[in-house]
Design a protein around this motif. Structure first.
Motif, short mmCIF file in Angstrom:
data_model
loop_
_atom_site.label_atom_id
_atom_site.label_comp_id
_atom_site.label_asym_id
_atom_site.label_seq_id
_atom_site.Cartn_x
_atom_site.Cartn_y
_atom_site.Cartn_z
N ARG A 12 0.86 -1.19 0.00
CA ARG A 12 0.00 0.00 0.00
C ARG A 12 0.89 1.23 0.00
O ARG A 12 2.03 1.19 0.46
CB ARG A 12 -0.94 0.00 1.20
CG ARG A 12 -0.19 0.01 2.50
CD ARG A 12 -1.13 -0.13 3.65
NE ARG A 12 -0.28 -0.41 4.80
CZ ARG A 12 -0.55 -0.09 6.02
NH1 ARG A 12 -1.66 0.50 6.29
NH2 ARG A 12 0.26 -0.36 7.00
N HIS A 15 3.56 7.47 2.62
CA HIS A 15 4.15 8.79 2.39
C HIS A 15 3.82 9.34 1.00
O HIS A 15 4.67 9.94 0.36
CB HIS A 15 5.67 8.75 2.59
CG HIS A 15 6.09 8.08 3.86
ND1 HIS A 15 5.80 8.61 5.10
CD2 HIS A 15 6.73 6.92 4.09
CE1 HIS A 15 6.28 7.80 6.03
NE2 HIS A 15 6.84 6.77 5.45
N GLY A 17 1.20 11.74 -1.19
CA GLY A 17 0.20 12.79 -1.04
C GLY A 17 -1.14 12.40 -1.66
O GLY A 17 -1.22 11.53 -2.52
N ILE A 18 -2.19 13.08 -1.22
CA ILE A 18 -3.54 12.77 -1.68
C ILE A 18 -3.70 12.99 -3.18
O ILE A 18 -4.37 12.21 -3.86
CB ILE A 18 -4.59 13.57 -0.86
CG1 ILE A 18 -6.01 13.08 -1.15
CG2 ILE A 18 -4.50 15.05 -1.16
CD1 ILE A 18 -6.34 11.80 -0.47
N ASP A 19 -3.05 14.01 -3.72
CA ASP A 19 -3.17 14.27 -5.16
C ASP A 19 -2.54 13.15 -5.98
O ASP A 19 -3.10 12.70 -6.98
CB ASP A 19 -2.53 15.61 -5.53
CG ASP A 19 -3.29 16.80 -4.96
OD1 ASP A 19 -4.51 16.67 -4.74
OD2 ASP A 19 -2.65 17.85 -4.73
N ARG A 20 -1.38 12.69 -5.55
CA ARG A 20 -0.72 11.60 -6.27
C ARG A 20 -1.53 10.31 -6.14
O ARG A 20 -1.68 9.56 -7.12
CB ARG A 20 0.68 11.39 -5.73
CG ARG A 20 1.46 10.36 -6.49
CD ARG A 20 2.89 10.31 -6.03
NE ARG A 20 3.59 9.25 -6.72
CZ ARG A 20 4.81 8.88 -6.44
NH1 ARG A 20 5.49 9.49 -5.48
NH2 ARG A 20 5.39 7.91 -7.10
N ALA A 21 -2.06 10.04 -4.96
CA ALA A 21 -2.88 8.85 -4.77
C ALA A 21 -4.14 8.92 -5.63
O ALA A 21 -4.54 7.92 -6.23
CB ALA A 21 -3.26 8.71 -3.29
N TYR A 22 -4.73 10.10 -5.73
CA TYR A 22 -5.93 10.29 -6.56
C TYR A 22 -5.61 10.02 -8.03
O TYR A 22 -6.36 9.32 -8.71
CB TYR A 22 -6.49 11.70 -6.37
CG TYR A 22 -7.66 11.98 -7.28
CD1 TYR A 22 -8.94 11.54 -6.94
CD2 TYR A 22 -7.49 12.66 -8.47
CE1 TYR A 22 -10.02 11.78 -7.77
CE2 TYR A 22 -8.56 12.91 -9.32
CZ TYR A 22 -9.82 12.47 -8.96
OH TYR A 22 -10.88 12.69 -9.79
N ARG A 23 -4.49 10.56 -8.52
CA ARG A 23 -4.10 10.34 -9.92
C ARG A 23 -3.87 8.85 -10.19
O ARG A 23 -4.29 8.32 -11.21
CB ARG A 23 -2.84 11.14 -10.27
CG ARG A 23 -3.10 12.62 -10.48
CD ARG A 23 -1.90 13.34 -11.10
NE ARG A 23 -0.63 13.08 -10.42
CZ ARG A 23 -0.16 13.78 -9.39
NH1 ARG A 23 -0.87 14.79 -8.89
NH2 ARG A 23 1.00 13.48 -8.85
N LYS A 25 -5.13 6.23 -8.53
CA LYS A 25 -6.39 5.49 -8.49
C LYS A 25 -7.25 5.78 -9.72
O LYS A 25 -7.91 4.89 -10.25
CB LYS A 25 -7.17 5.83 -7.21
CG LYS A 25 -6.57 5.24 -5.96
CD LYS A 25 -6.63 3.73 -6.01
CE LYS A 25 -6.22 3.13 -4.68
NZ LYS A 25 -6.30 1.67 -4.69
#
Length: 88
Positions: A12, A15, A17-23, A25
């Motif tokens: 998983r 470290h 960021g939310i923006d990178r995780a969003y991109r 996904k």
């Protein structure tokens, strides 16, 4: 326990960021949807069956990746005990 590289998570994201995780996904979901569309187009499998198939395939891929990229400790173990090397 040594921390893992944030760029190469094994199970998983850490470290990230939310923006990178969003991109990630968003892109991963689009790719999965494209695979499901391509496999259901001939009409031989339902979308539910293809979702199940891709879930199993991805699970096996993750498992095979893990065993084919052993930690340094396991790599040393396989060097010392070649009979277990087939796992990797």
């Amino acid at each position: 326990m040594r921390p893992r590289s944030p760029g190469l998570p094994r199970s998983r994201p850490r470290h990230v960021g939310i923006d990178r995780a969003y991109r990630y996904k968003t892109n991963a979901s689009a790719a999965r949807d494209a695979i499901i569309d391509a496999l259901t187009a001939p009409g031989t499998m339902s979308a539910d069956a293809v979702r199940d198939l891709t879930t199993v395939a991805l699970g096996q891929t993750a498992y095979l990746w893990q065993i084919s990229h052993p930690t340094p400790t396991l790599a040393e173990l396989y060097t010392r005990y070649p009979r277990w090397r087939h796992f990797a």
